[in-house]
Design a protein around this motif. Structure first.
Motif, short mmCIF file in Angstrom:
data_model
loop_
_atom_site.label_atom_id
_atom_site.label_comp_id
_atom_site.label_asym_id
_atom_site.label_seq_id
_atom_site.Cartn_x
_atom_site.Cartn_y
_atom_site.Cartn_z
N PHE A 85 -8.69 -57.36 -85.75
CA PHE A 85 -8.07 -56.29 -84.79
C PHE A 85 -9.01 -55.15 -84.71
O PHE A 85 -9.02 -54.59 -83.68
CB PHE A 85 -6.71 -55.84 -85.49
CG PHE A 85 -5.65 -56.87 -85.30
CD1 PHE A 85 -5.73 -58.02 -84.01
CD2 PHE A 85 -4.47 -56.53 -85.98
CE1 PHE A 85 -4.72 -58.85 -84.16
CE2 PHE A 85 -3.30 -57.58 -85.76
CZ PHE A 85 -3.57 -58.61 -84.77
N SER A 86 -9.77 -54.91 -85.86
CA SER A 86 -10.50 -53.53 -85.49
C SER A 86 -11.76 -53.88 -84.81
O SER A 86 -12.09 -53.06 -84.10
CB SER A 86 -11.07 -53.19 -87.10
OG SER A 86 -12.09 -54.19 -87.72
N LEU A 87 -11.99 -54.99 -84.83
CA LEU A 87 -13.42 -55.44 -84.11
C LEU A 87 -12.93 -55.72 -82.60
O LEU A 87 -13.73 -55.35 -81.43
CB LEU A 87 -14.05 -56.74 -84.53
CG LEU A 87 -15.01 -56.53 -85.68
CD1 LEU A 87 -15.52 -57.90 -85.73
CD2 LEU A 87 -16.07 -55.59 -85.41
N ILE A 88 -11.74 -56.16 -82.24
CA ILE A 88 -11.20 -56.15 -81.06
C ILE A 88 -11.09 -54.80 -80.43
O ILE A 88 -11.34 -54.34 -79.26
CB ILE A 88 -9.68 -56.83 -81.11
CG1 ILE A 88 -9.98 -58.55 -81.21
CG2 ILE A 88 -9.05 -56.67 -79.94
CD1 ILE A 88 -8.69 -59.31 -81.33
N PHE A 89 -10.70 -53.82 -81.08
CA PHE A 89 -10.63 -52.49 -80.64
C PHE A 89 -11.96 -51.86 -80.33
O PHE A 89 -12.23 -51.26 -79.37
CB PHE A 89 -10.02 -51.61 -81.56
CG PHE A 89 -8.43 -51.54 -81.60
CD1 PHE A 89 -7.85 -50.80 -80.61
CD2 PHE A 89 -7.71 -51.79 -82.59
CE1 PHE A 89 -6.60 -50.56 -80.30
CE2 PHE A 89 -6.33 -51.82 -82.44
CZ PHE A 89 -5.58 -50.73 -81.32
N SER A 90 -12.96 -52.12 -81.02
CA SER A 90 -14.34 -51.92 -80.85
C SER A 90 -14.78 -52.38 -79.63
O SER A 90 -15.37 -51.61 -78.66
CB SER A 90 -15.10 -52.19 -82.13
OG SER A 90 -16.59 -52.10 -82.00
N ILE A 91 -14.46 -53.67 -79.39
CA ILE A 91 -15.29 -54.21 -78.17
C ILE A 91 -14.59 -53.95 -76.99
O ILE A 91 -15.29 -53.56 -75.98
CB ILE A 91 -15.44 -55.84 -78.44
CG1 ILE A 91 -16.50 -56.43 -77.51
CG2 ILE A 91 -14.22 -56.40 -78.29
CD1 ILE A 91 -17.73 -56.10 -77.45
N THR A 92 -13.41 -53.98 -76.82
CA THR A 92 -12.38 -53.72 -75.71
C THR A 92 -12.67 -52.22 -75.33
O THR A 92 -12.69 -52.05 -74.08
CB THR A 92 -10.76 -53.96 -76.12
OG1 THR A 92 -10.37 -53.19 -77.41
CG2 THR A 92 -10.59 -55.45 -76.31
N LEU A 170 -14.52 -63.33 -87.46
CA LEU A 170 -14.89 -62.10 -86.89
C LEU A 170 -15.50 -62.25 -85.50
O LEU A 170 -15.40 -61.54 -84.52
CB LEU A 170 -15.47 -61.14 -87.77
CG LEU A 170 -14.63 -60.56 -89.15
CD1 LEU A 170 -15.62 -59.53 -89.92
CD2 LEU A 170 -13.42 -59.79 -88.41
N LEU A 171 -16.41 -63.41 -85.59
CA LEU A 171 -17.11 -63.80 -84.53
C LEU A 171 -16.00 -64.26 -83.50
O LEU A 171 -16.37 -64.05 -82.29
CB LEU A 171 -18.21 -64.86 -84.62
CG LEU A 171 -19.51 -64.08 -85.48
CD1 LEU A 171 -20.23 -65.67 -85.66
CD2 LEU A 171 -20.03 -63.35 -84.82
N PHE A 172 -14.94 -64.89 -83.97
CA PHE A 172 -14.05 -65.48 -82.98
C PHE A 172 -13.34 -64.38 -82.29
O PHE A 172 -13.07 -64.19 -80.94
CB PHE A 172 -13.19 -66.29 -83.89
CG PHE A 172 -11.98 -66.78 -83.12
CD1 PHE A 172 -12.14 -67.58 -81.79
CD2 PHE A 172 -10.59 -66.44 -83.47
CE1 PHE A 172 -10.96 -67.94 -81.28
CE2 PHE A 172 -9.36 -66.92 -82.91
CZ PHE A 172 -9.71 -67.64 -81.70
N THR A 173 -13.24 -63.43 -83.21
CA THR A 173 -12.21 -62.27 -82.61
C THR A 173 -12.98 -61.30 -81.67
O THR A 173 -12.36 -60.92 -80.64
CB THR A 173 -11.71 -61.29 -83.64
OG1 THR A 173 -12.95 -60.64 -84.65
CG2 THR A 173 -10.81 -61.93 -84.77
N ARG A 181 -10.97 -58.17 -72.83
CA ARG A 181 -11.30 -56.95 -72.40
C ARG A 181 -9.98 -55.65 -72.68
O ARG A 181 -10.43 -54.68 -72.31
CB ARG A 181 -12.21 -56.70 -71.28
CG ARG A 181 -13.41 -57.44 -71.34
CD ARG A 181 -14.32 -57.25 -70.01
NE ARG A 181 -13.66 -57.87 -68.87
CZ ARG A 181 -14.29 -57.85 -67.80
NH1 ARG A 181 -15.49 -57.18 -67.64
NH2 ARG A 181 -13.54 -58.43 -66.63
N LYS A 182 -9.09 -56.27 -73.05
CA LYS A 182 -7.79 -55.38 -72.99
C LYS A 182 -7.43 -55.43 -74.53
O LYS A 182 -6.92 -56.65 -74.75
CB LYS A 182 -6.83 -55.58 -71.88
CG LYS A 182 -7.07 -55.59 -70.57
CD LYS A 182 -7.39 -53.86 -70.53
CE LYS A 182 -7.74 -53.67 -68.76
NZ LYS A 182 -8.28 -52.38 -68.40
#
Length: 270
Positions: A85-92, A170-173, A181-182
């Motif tokens: 989730f933290s990486l999703i926040f980072s990229i989005t 984490l690469l998958f996330t 992107r959201k």
């Protein structure tokens, strides 16, 4: 590499959501590593209160060398969603606040941008592995009944497997976050995929006795690298080693997610 990591750390450290998720992951790691024996002792006292002195959970050798490495890694990997989730926040957030466009304007190439995220995923995986190694040594030295160099390090390769397992996830996330992107939608899709889609296909494959379906499910394949060791404490046979074909499958999924994420970033307009 260090330049890209420093850039990424400067981006994520002020982010409150990233900090909260990272702290939750660290707390979970400490609880899992340090709290199992106190929990067993609590259960033992409760059983004694009900005149069930014959039941002693503290005899379960959770912290015994070398079992501790498979025990800790097999449990801790279930908390990987917090880092995901933290990486999703980072990229989005890069897309939501248009910082990816500003980075490119300032001289960062698209390849360097995505590599900064991948390096961050590797950094988080490495730090998690090192922290689990240190916590495992501490609790193992405290609770293990026998300590020797060969026992302490004989199964430490489970930590290397844990690194690859966490890194591939984490690469998958990162791929999911780049695709959607959201942040909220991406996290919802990730949860739905893991809990509903993959579990649904997995149950169906077991009912139909089609074992190869599991290898087509990325998270299931990644999770299967380190097998659940706890049935052996009730005298059931378990896989207490890392299979090379399972490691190869994890690396293959990680490479596929890297390629797909890179293609998305390179082909899209900013």
């Amino acid at each position: 590499m260090m330049r890209l990591l420093k850039i990424e750390l400067k981006k994520v450290m002020p982010n409150r959501a990233f900090r909260v998720l990272a702290i939750m992951y660290i707390v979970a790691m400490v609880i899992i590593s340090m709290g199992v024996m106190p929990f067993f002792q609590y259960l033992k006292s409760k059983f004694a209160d009900f005149d069930m002195d014959g039941i002693d959970p503290t005899i379960i050798p959770f912290y015994e060398f070398p079992d501790i490495w498979q025990n800790l890694t097999s449990v801790m990997i279930w908390f990987k969603m917090l880092l995901g989730f933290s990486l999703i926040f980072s990229i989005t957030n890069e897309y939501s606040y248009r910082t990816i466009r500003q980075n490119v304007i300032d001289g960062l190439t698209k390849n360097e941008f995505i590599w900064s995220k991948i390096i961050m995923a590797g950094f988080l995986s490495a730090m998690s592995t090192i922290a689990l190694f240190v916590l495992g040594l501490i609790t193992g030295f405290i609770y293990s009944s026998e300590i020797s160099f060969s026992l302490v390090f004989s199964d430490v390769y489970f930590l290397l497997a844990f690194f690859f397992q966490l890194f591939a996830f984490l690469l998958f996330t990162l791929f999911v976050g780049t695709l959607i992107r959201k942040s909220i939608i991406a996290m919802g899709l990730l949860i739905f995929w893991v809990l509903a889609v993959e579990n649904g296909f997995y149950v169906w494959s077991k009912v139909k006795s089609i074992d190869w379906v599991e290898y087509l499910l990325p998270v299931k394949s990644i999770n299967a690298l380190i097998h659940n060791p706890f049935p052996k404490y009730v005298f059931m046979e378990v896989q207490d080693y890392i299979a090379w074909h399972e490691m190869g499958l994890v690396i293959l999924w990680g490479a596929l997610f890297y390629w797909a994420t890179t293609r998305l970033v390179l082909k899209r307009d900013l």
